[in-house]
Structures are given as C-alpha cells and as structure tokens.
Design a protein around this motif. Structure first.
Motif, PDB file in Angstrom:
ATOM      1  N   ALA A 269      -2.385  -1.282   1.350  1.00  0.00           N
ATOM      2  CA  ALA A 269      -2.035  -0.209   0.409  1.00  0.00           C
ATOM      3  C   ALA A 269      -3.299   0.451  -0.125  1.00  0.00           C
ATOM      4  N   GLN A 271      -6.154   0.757   1.451  1.00  0.00           N
ATOM      5  CA  GLN A 271      -6.656   1.615   2.518  1.00  0.00           C
ATOM      6  C   GLN A 271      -5.898   2.943   2.531  1.00  0.00           C
ATOM      7  N   LEU A 272      -4.571   2.842   2.435  1.00  0.00           N
ATOM      8  CA  LEU A 272      -3.743   4.050   2.468  1.00  0.00           C
ATOM      9  C   LEU A 272      -3.870   4.858   1.192  1.00  0.00           C
ATOM     10  N   SER A 273      -4.560   4.306   0.178  1.00  0.00           N
ATOM     11  CA  SER A 273      -4.812   5.083  -1.032  1.00  0.00           C
ATOM     12  C   SER A 273      -6.207   5.678  -1.000  1.00  0.00           C
ATOM     13  N   GLY A 274      -6.889   5.539   0.128  1.00  0.00           N
ATOM     14  CA  GLY A 274      -8.205   6.144   0.257  1.00  0.00           C
ATOM     15  C   GLY A 274      -9.354   5.264  -0.207  1.00  0.00           C
TER      16      GLY A 274
END
Lengths: 388, 516
Positions: A269, A271-274
């Motif tokens: 999560a 990673q997917l939040s930058g």
C-alpha cells in the motif's frame, strides 16, 4: 469518569508497560532493602544501560519497518576498536576519533542498507552476515586490547557534569536546573499539543488524564533529578536524552519517520501511495549504523579500551528492549518511548538481581522469561480485542 | 417428474449463508442429476463460489441454514475432508499446487502413498503417472509444477482430484487462466468423465463454454436461484437467454441523480499493451484505447480476468505487469509514467480493488492513512509535518465524507468496509488528482454506504475531476457512468454511452471471445 476508563482501555498497552516498570522497580526496592535506588546505583543504571537505549532507538525504526538487525553488537566492537586505535596507536585527538567513528558507522549502514534495499536480501540474512563480517574485522583490527585512552574520551561514558552552579544544601545545582528544564519542557510541549488540537476542534484526552499524566511525569523527573543531584548528572544521560528527543521527533513529525510506519504497516500500500520504499529501507539502515557508532563510542569509553570482544549480544539486548516495549514482530508498530522503557525494565532487572547476588545464569533465565511474558501478554490481549 | 426418472445425486435445499452484514446466499436450491455436467452461472459476487464452499464443507455444517442431500441421505460436512470422504471433490479457482515439490507429491499431498508413515516412492510415482495419463498429460511426475505452464498445472489439479474417490467433481472457473487450446482439452476431458458416469459441476463466466459442454445450467443472481435451464430441452438455450437470467433485475432508486457537465479531454491512452509479469508471453491487456474528459465518469466493465485492474495498475506507475507499451496523453500532451510518484505528480490517483491488502495501512489511524499519499502538502519549510494541520485535514474529510468513527485517531482496521473505502477516497482526493481511477469502489460494502460512495463520485465529477470506475456490477456502472467501456480477454470490445447502456448489451461485449 466513563470517558476516562474508556480512554485508558484504548491505551492499555502503553500504560501497562509503564506500570510494569514501576512495579519491577518497587519490587526490587523492597527486596534489596532500598539499595536499588541508591543514588550511585541510579547513576550506574544509566551508565550501564546507555548502550542498550542508544541501539534500541535505531532498532525500533528497523523493526517498525519490518526488518531486524543482528549485526549491531559486532559493529560496536568494530567501530569501537577503530576509534581506540586512532587514539591509542595513532595519537589522534579524541574529537577527531569520535567524528571518524560516526562516519564509519554511516558507511557500515550504507553497506547493509544497500544489500537489503537495493539487492532485496532479507535483513535477517544481511545482518547475520554483518554480524560475522564485523566481528571478524574487529578481531583482525584489535588483535590486542588498546587501553590508555584519553581521560576526556572516557568521561563520555563515566563522567559527570561539573558543579558549575554550586550546591543547594547537598544537591548539585546543575542537575536540579536540568531537572526543572526537563519538567517545564514536558509540560509546555504537552500543553501546546493539546491547545493545537483544541484549536482545530479535535478530540483530546480527558482533562483528568492529562493532569494526572503531567503530574506523574513531572514527579518522576523530580525524583530522578533529586537522586542524581545527590551526586551529579552523568554526561551520557544528556547524550541518551538528546537522542531520544531527536528521534522521537523524527519518527513522529518527519516524512521519513511516517514512511517507516507506512512501509512496515503495509509495504504494498505504501508503494502504491508513492512512497519510495527502497530509499526508506536504505536510510533506516544508514541511521542504524550511525547509532551503532554512537553506542560504540559510549561502550569503548566505558571500558576505557578497545576490545575485540566488545558488544557481545548487544543486538539481542536492543531487540528485546523493542519487543518488551511493544514493537510488533510483523512491523508497523513501535515507539521509541516504549523501547526505552523496555530497556529500563531489562536494566533494572539486571541491577536488582546483581544486588541480590543472583547467579548470572539465573539472571539470563529470568530475563528470557520476562521477554517471553511481555510479548505473550501483547499477543493474547490483541487476540482478545480482535474477538471483542 | 418423479425421483426415478430424475436420478438426483445431489440436492441443496433452501441454503442461506450470511456473513457479518451481508446475506451471501438466500434460500438457494440446486438439484444435480447423476452423470451430468451442471453449470452454475452468475455475475461476480452473485454467490456461486460461496455455494460451492457450502457444498464442499469449507463453510462447515451449522454455519449456514438449509439442507444438503447426497445420494438420498442428508449430510452434514464439518470440513473438506468429510465431503471428500463422500466423493465430493472441489478444485478451487486459485491453483493450490505447491510449486517447489514434485507433481507426484502434489497429487498425493495429504493422501500420501505410504506404509506406517514411510513414503513408498515407487508406488507414488507409478500411481501419479497413471493419473496423469488419465488427464492426457505427458509429463514426468517427478518434475515440479513450476516447470510446466498454467494449463498443464490445471490438469495436475484434476489428476489430484481423481486420486481421491470422486463422484461429484466441482470446478470453480477452471479455464479462467487458460488459453483456448488448453480450455478445449479440459472441456473434452469433462465430457469424457461424464461419459464414464462422473457428475461435474462447473462454474464459469465463459458462456460459450457452458453452452457447448453443459447439460443443464442453474443461474444465480444476488444470492438467489433464478432458474435452471435444460440445454437439451425443447427450447434452445442461447447465450443471450442465460445473460437475461444473470442480469434481470430492476434498477430502483439506488443511484443519486447525475447531471454531467463534461469538459475537455484530460487523459487518453493509446495502444496500451501489458504482459503478464511471470508468464511474459501472455498478453493481459491488448492494445487498449480509452479516454476520459473533465467532469466525466467513465466505466470499465468486464468479467474476472478481462484485464481491467491490470490496465489500471500498469497505467498507475507500472505497478503491474511487464512489457508495457503504448502512449498516455494528459491534457493533450504525451506523458511518461514510470513510477507511482510520477503518476501522482501527473495528477493520477488509483484506489485498489483490494482495500485491505493494497489500499490501506490497517494498523494505522484514519489520520495517518489519509495523509499518506500527500505528506508533502503538510510539511513546513524544514520538512517537518505540521501535526495539527494534518489532524485538521483528516477531521475535515471525516466530516465531509461522513466517515463513521469516533475520532480521526481510530485505527482503520476496525472500521466497516464502507468507512474504509471512504478513508481510501479521502486519501486520494487529498492528493488533489485530475484523474481518479476507482477499482471496485463498492465491493463488499452495504447498500447504504454504496449510495454515499456514488454521491461522492458525483461530487468529484462535478468538481471537474475525470473519474474512471471499474466495476463488476453492471447496474452500478449504468447508474453512475456517462460512458462505459467493456473489456474482454484484454481487449476493449465495446464503448457504450449512458443512453444506450443496458446490461444485456454490456454483457454481450464482456463475453465476446477472441475470434480464432
């Protein structure tokens, strides 16, 4: 009142461990007939356990991110040995040696961080290898013990602040001043945080709890300051205190700190939040290397010598302190304050059992059981909450 | 028809299964004849897999209401072992082979050929070879599943099932991951088994397969049995006939009114192709083109495995897949997105279909989750996060989005699905994107919370955002979108404006198979 019990229930873990520490202190105070909290014992409690606390600060961050570092004991021996050689063999001044030791710590951290973050090898393996590598290097480097280090250097661990301000009765003025500043700083920061929350119309802890918390902490600072004032403030206490403040701030208030919790809580999560998870991982190990270097300086100064065998099992002390202090084995959860209390629990056990002249084999056994019980309590209480 | 003409091997009567807050199955009846291939059809989430889990004992007796009659006597399975002892074997949708141990060991896992706990390797390999030849797989049983393709792995699963005493074989989406040749082989195998007297229950989305292989089909919709159709009956059963059963429900006032003011194009994708990250030859998204305008809500319809999520995630900073090619235009200019940070910088936001494992940090608070994608907006010049501002922002979203929690310090893992979804939305709206891609935004949340989510989607579009909604629920897409793309097998097979969108029309595009 209802509000207060509910609040306590939600924060049971945090208060539980403080209460456990106080209970252990009280127990040994009684068992040792009051000798545990003798001023000279309080000073040596701090001096003996400074290394655990320093390492545990870095270790909390490593563990929160979901990693582990088994190498810190060996790194302490390696860097401490290097610093001792600089001073004893090469005759360099102690500030230079300390500065270079810290740089060396950063390099060690880069080495381990590289393998963990960019090659993707589990930290358990990387630091297990590091444990062997740096112990080996320490033995190669410090083939014979280097003693005779400068007094100013040794004072880092064993020294006390001079009594610039004279005495108030039999109490050291400098220590009392530090105590008062500490109390004021705590109350002020708590009050400002509370006011900020109220200003934005946000929920705050009940006023009763707020007052009790402040009174208890101020009281504790007062008691410790009083004991220390009977002698003087150990220099290492300032180092540890400063590090605690800095890193608590880093973890709670900086983007880096928040990314550590995000990565540990749910890497994908994050990673997917930058979040750049690799950079975060790398920096965590660089930071651990730096703190291991600080611990190396303190340890070497305390021994007054560079030893190849220094720092044995330090990694386990630091890891135990984190887990007793409520860090989660799976990552994502952990606080510096908790780890510090965990370190103190272990330290008080050590000291109390030593005063009682308990055999060191039994001391180990008891410490092992305490670690197991602390984590078991955590796991069981969490499971109960999950079903509730 | 009497019991005698109709040789019923299995009957499920009045099955009702509830999960906290959701009624997954409601009074479902299923009657399977001995020696037939019985298909079960329904939309994603209709309850097919739940029904099979009830049947196979994954949900033990007592956790559901209703009765299961097998071979004329009522049965009460407490676990998968009980059902297997009676000859009911299920092959789950996700392959359950252990990649590191040999095929033979996989086949007999939990059922080892051994004497007194000591493995008899000769017997194991011999028996495995026999089973493999029964499923038409010419592979050495001593190699590991990781050395063979997915199609062959599926055959190993069947061999594993055959190693037990099987009267009823249940296959959950057996061809979802297979190519055409492998699917054809597998279906042929099922026909063979039927001719040998075995009963098969097959769950599939591929209606073409069902009409070609099944004898009868039971349609399930919203957790209820709708009808059972006989494919050998007087009236021919077409794919359209099955679709009608699958989608035939009315759209009540389940969606807020929508007045769209659509502006200029914000995002356009051309020729977007993505390959599978492991099986790198497999094309998952096949030259997709789509665009979305400011203030527009665009839907992406498709069945499981159509490639919708893969399209979205590959676009969002290459978070999925390999061999990604194609062009992306933002406000008419071509952009390159290599990482998630790039995507966020270009004003993209993506909320995952799997909130719990990919979207949220469940052990942290609402506040920490909301700020996590845009911490930079809360920093002062020294890089320090301004705590009160962060708390205030979180509090604003808690109020505006109606997140039901006592404070923003509540841990996200303890919220209901609908409230968790609102936290995810808050998190991404806070990052101030131009394009929001919402993947299954209402999966697993109750009707009331769905309505609130739809309202939020409307508000976002009204604020000029471009919104892409990926959903498996067709009424939802028709209810909230201005335009809907349909995907099937990695390709965009249709584009339907709201006025012309019907479930039947969409389902036709979604089940369109590749021309051979």
């Amino acid at each position: 009142m209802n509000e207060i019990t509910e609040y306590l229930g939600r924060n049971a873990r945090q208060y539980g461990i403080v209460i456990a520490l106080l209970a252990i202190v009280a127990l040994f105070q009684v068992l040792t007939g009051g000798r545990l909290l003798d001023p000279s014992n309080v000073v040596s409690l701090i001096q003996q356990n400074a290394y655990v606390m320093i390492l545990a600060i870095g270790m909390v961050m490593v563990i929160v991110a979901g990693h582990i570092d088994l190498s810190v004991g060996s790194v302490v021996a390696f860097i401490g040995g290097a610093a001792a050689i600089m001073m004893a063999d090469w005759g360099w001044s102690w500030p230079v040696a300390v500065a270079l030791a810290l740089v060396l710590g950063l390099l060690v951290g880069c080495w381990q961080g590289f393998w963990v973050a960019y090659v993707g090898i589990p930290a358990f393996i990387v630091t297990l290898a590091g444990m062997l590598i740096f112990r080996g290097l320490a033995i190669v480097l410090v083939s014979e013990t280097r003693a005779g280090l400068p007094d100013a250097f040794n004072a880092i661990a064993g020294g006390e602040l001079p009594s610039w301000l004279g005495f108030l009765g039999n109490l050291d003025g400098v220590t009392l001043l530090i105590g008062v500043i500490g109390m004021a700083a705590f109350v002020l920061s708590q009050w400002r945080a509370r006011r900020g929350l109220i200003k934005h119309d946000l929920a705050v802890e009940p006023m009763g709890i707020f007052l009790v918390k402040n009174v208890v902490v101020v009281g504790l600072i007062g008691v410790v300051a009083y004991w220390l004032a009977l002698r003087a403030t150990p220099i290492v206490l300032l180092i540890v205190g400063g590090l605690i403040m800095i890193f608590t701030f880093v973890l709670n208030r900086t983007v880096f700190g928040r990314h550590i919790y995000a990565v540990g809580g749910n890497r994908h999560a994050a990673q997917l939040s930058g979040v750049r998870t690799r950079v975060t991982d790398f920096m965590i190990f660089v930071n651990m290397g730096l703190l291991a270097a600080v611990a190396a300086v303190v340890t070497t100064a305390r021994a007054g010598a560079g030893l190849a065998a220094a720092g044995q099992l330090y990694e386990l002390d630091a890891i135990a302190a984190c887990f007793i202090g409520g860090s989660a084995v799976r990552g994502g959860v952990g606080k510096i304050s908790g780890a510090m209390i965990g370190a103190l629990i272990m330290g008080v056990l050590n000291m109390g059992l030593s005063i009682l002249a308990v055999d060191s084999a039994w001391q180990q056994t008891i410490k092992g059981l305490v670690l197991l019980l602390a984590v078991a309590l955590d796991v069981v209480s969490k499971r109960r909450r999950a079903y509730a | 028809m009497t019991e005698k003409d109709e040789d019923v091997v299995l009957e499920m009567l009045g099955i009702t299964k509830e999960f906290p807050g959701v009624k997954a199955l409601q009074d479902v009846n299923l009657r399977v004849r001995r020696g037939e291939i019985h298909a079960i059809c329904g939309e994603n989430g209709a309850g097919k897999s739940t029904l099979m889990k009830v049947l196979s004992g994954v949900y033990p007796h007592g956790s559901y209401d209703g009765e299961i009659v097998f071979d004329g006597e009522p049965v009460a399975f407490r676990g998968i072992r009980d059902s297997e002892d009676r000859g009911i074997v299920i092959i789950h949708q996700e392959l359950a082979l252990i990649p590191q141990i040999s095929i033979a060991e996989n086949i007999f896992l939990g059922n080892e050929k051994a004497g007194a706990g000591v493995l008899d390797w000769n017997r194991t390999h011999r028996a495995a070879a026999d089973l493999l030849s029964r499923v038409g797989l010419a592979e050495n049983p001593e190699i590991t599943p990781s050395e063979i393709g997915v199609g062959k792995q599926q055959l190993v699963e069947i061999a594993k099932a055959l190693s037990k005493k099987v009267d009823v074989l249940i296959l959950d989406e057996p061809t979802a991951a297979l190519n055409d040749d492998d699917s054809e082989h597998l279906l042929g195998l099922l026909r063979e088994f039927r001719d040998q007297g075995m009963t098969c229950i097959i769950i599939s989305h591929k209606l073409g397969e069902i009409t070609s292989v099944a004898d009868r089909v039971t349609v399930i919709r919203d957790g209820q049995t709708i009808e059972t159709l006989d494919l050998h009956g007087a009236e021919p059963v077409t794919e359209d006939r099955i679709i009608r059963g699958m989608v035939g429900r009315s759209l009540e006032h389940r969606f807020p009114a929508r007045k769209a003011t659509i502006g200029d194009e914000v995002l356009r994708i051309e020729d977007w192709t993505v390959h599978h990250p492991v099986d790198t030859d497999r094309v998952i998204v096949d030259s997709a083109n789509l665009d979305v305008r400011a203030g527009e809500v665009v839907g992406l319809a498709g069945l499981m495995g159509a490639g919708r999520t893969e399209l979205a995630m590959s676009l969002f900073g290459r978070s999925w897949g390999t061999g990604i090619s194609g062009r992306v235009y933002k406000n008419g200019e071509e952009i390159r997105i290599r990482t998630v940070s790039d995507a966020i910088r270009h004003g993209l936001a993506y909320t995952t279909e799997d909130r719990k494992s990919l979207g949220l940090n469940l052990i942290q608070t609402i506040r920490e989750n909301i700020s996590s994608s845009a911490l930079g907006k809360l920093m002062d010049w020294m890089g320090v996060i301004r705590g009160e501002r962060e708390a205030a922002v979180a509090e604003r979203y808690r109020r505006d989005f109606g997140i039901k929690a006592p404070t923003v310090e509540s841990v996200v893992g303890q919220l209901s699905g609908g409230n968790q979804q609102k936290v995810v939305l808050s998190k991404w709206v806070f990052s101030d994107p131009d394009v929001l891609i919402l993947d299954e935004p209402t999966r697993g949340i109750d009707v009331g919370a769905k309505y609130e989510i739809y309202t939020l989607v409307n508000q976002l579009a009204e604020a000029g955002k471009a919104v892409i909604v990926i959903s498996s629920e067709l009424p939802e897409l028709i209810g909230v979108c201005d335009r809907i793309y349909a995907m099937s097998q990695g390709r965009i097979t249709g584009e339907v404006p709201r006025e012309r969108a019907t479930q039947e029309e969409l389902m036709r595009y979604m089940t369109m198979e590749k021309t051979r």
